[in-house]
Design a protein around this motif. Structure first.
Motif, short mmCIF file in Angstrom:
data_model
loop_
_atom_site.label_atom_id
_atom_site.label_comp_id
_atom_site.label_asym_id
_atom_site.label_seq_id
_atom_site.Cartn_x
_atom_site.Cartn_y
_atom_site.Cartn_z
N ALA A 126 0.82 -1.21 0.00
CA ALA A 126 0.00 0.00 0.00
C ALA A 126 0.86 1.26 0.00
CB ALA A 126 -0.93 0.00 1.20
N LEU A 127 1.98 1.22 0.72
CA LEU A 127 2.87 2.39 0.75
C LEU A 127 3.56 2.60 -0.59
CD1 LEU A 127 4.50 2.11 4.29
CD2 LEU A 127 2.67 3.66 3.54
N LEU A 128 3.92 1.53 -1.28
CA LEU A 128 4.48 1.68 -2.63
C LEU A 128 3.43 2.29 -3.55
CD1 LEU A 128 6.72 1.33 -4.70
CD2 LEU A 128 5.99 -1.05 -5.01
N THR A 129 2.18 1.85 -3.42
CA THR A 129 1.09 2.44 -4.19
C THR A 129 0.97 3.93 -3.90
OG1 THR A 129 -0.12 0.35 -4.15
CG2 THR A 129 -1.39 2.33 -4.65
N THR A 130 1.01 4.28 -2.63
CA THR A 130 0.90 5.69 -2.21
C THR A 130 2.03 6.52 -2.79
OG1 THR A 130 -0.22 5.09 -0.15
CG2 THR A 130 0.87 7.23 -0.21
N SER A 131 3.26 6.01 -2.68
CA SER A 131 4.42 6.75 -3.16
C SER A 131 4.35 6.98 -4.67
CB SER A 131 5.70 6.01 -2.79
OG SER A 131 6.85 6.75 -3.16
N GLY A 169 -10.98 1.45 1.96
CA GLY A 169 -11.26 1.12 0.57
C GLY A 169 -10.73 2.11 -0.43
N SER A 170 -10.17 3.22 0.05
CA SER A 170 -9.66 4.23 -0.88
C SER A 170 -8.27 3.89 -1.41
CB SER A 170 -9.61 5.61 -0.19
OG SER A 170 -8.74 5.58 0.93
N LEU A 171 -7.56 2.99 -0.73
CA LEU A 171 -6.20 2.65 -1.13
C LEU A 171 -6.04 1.17 -1.44
CD1 LEU A 171 -3.22 3.40 -1.54
CD2 LEU A 171 -2.91 3.23 0.95
#
Length: 201
Positions: A126-131, A169-171
């Motif tokens: 999820a953090l890789l997605t965010t970055s 559910g947003s990420l």
């Protein structure tokens, strides 16, 4: 082991790479996303430069798409079949920095709870997605877990992760193989393959 997650990922997304209209249709419907066109489908994908988390975290599959307004989005996909999420606990300053940035939508104190073994791997994806989503290259991004319908431990990990988000559910979202293949069986271009995949797995 042909029943491990990565061969399943190749058999699923490797095939759909050549049938992008079918992939577009099923992902847009099941994830409720505006996916107008798919540009890239890769298996075992990591950013070219490891300047996001600094730990070589990768996605099992990666789908880059365009929206109807020509925005660019992506799906960072984790597949699970017979294996659980890795129980190993990783800690890094980059994880804490991304999680504690108010713009990224995590609840206060989420780092200390998400670094536990139940959620550590999901949290890193999820953090890789965010970055990636925070770069100029993309307008949006979503982490998607594709899993077996009766995987209770994965369900607990997803629930624990969502509890640490301001907007659950947003990420991170999850799709079962059963739901995905069931939808693909209605597409005449891939229905025969979908039946064979369902029989195999």
């Amino acid at each position: 082991n042909l029943l491990s997650s990565q061969p399943v990922c190749f058999n699923l997304f490797g095939y759909l790479r050549g049938h992008r209209a079918a992939l577009r249709g099923v992902m847009s419907r099941l994830l409720d996303l505006d996916i107008s066109e798919i540009d890239v489908v890769e298996v075992e994908w990591a950013p070219r430069r490891d300047d996001h988390l600094g730990d070589r975290t990768a996605f099992d599959a990666f789908v880059q798409y365009r929206t109807s307004s020509r925005g660019v989005g992506f799906l960072g996909i984790e597949t699970k079949y017979t294996e659980k999420f890795s129980p190993r606990v990783y800690r890094a300053a980059s994880y804490r920095e991304l999680t504690e940035d108010p713009a990224n939508g995590f609840r206060d104190g989420a780092t200390d709870r998400l670094e536990r073994s139940l959620t550590n791997q999901l949290w890193r994806n999820a953090l890789l997605t965010t970055s990636l989503a925070n770069t100029a290259e993309f307008d949006e991004g979503l982490c998607v877990v594709v899993h077996c319908e009766r995987d209770a431990e994965l369900g607990r990990a997803i629930s624990a992760f969502h509890a640490e988000r301001e907007e659950p559910g947003s990420l991170v979202r999850a799709i079962s193989y059963e739901t995905m293949i069931g939808a693909l069986r209605h597409d005449p271009d891939v229905s025969e393959w979908a039946r064979a995949f369902e029989e195999r797995y």
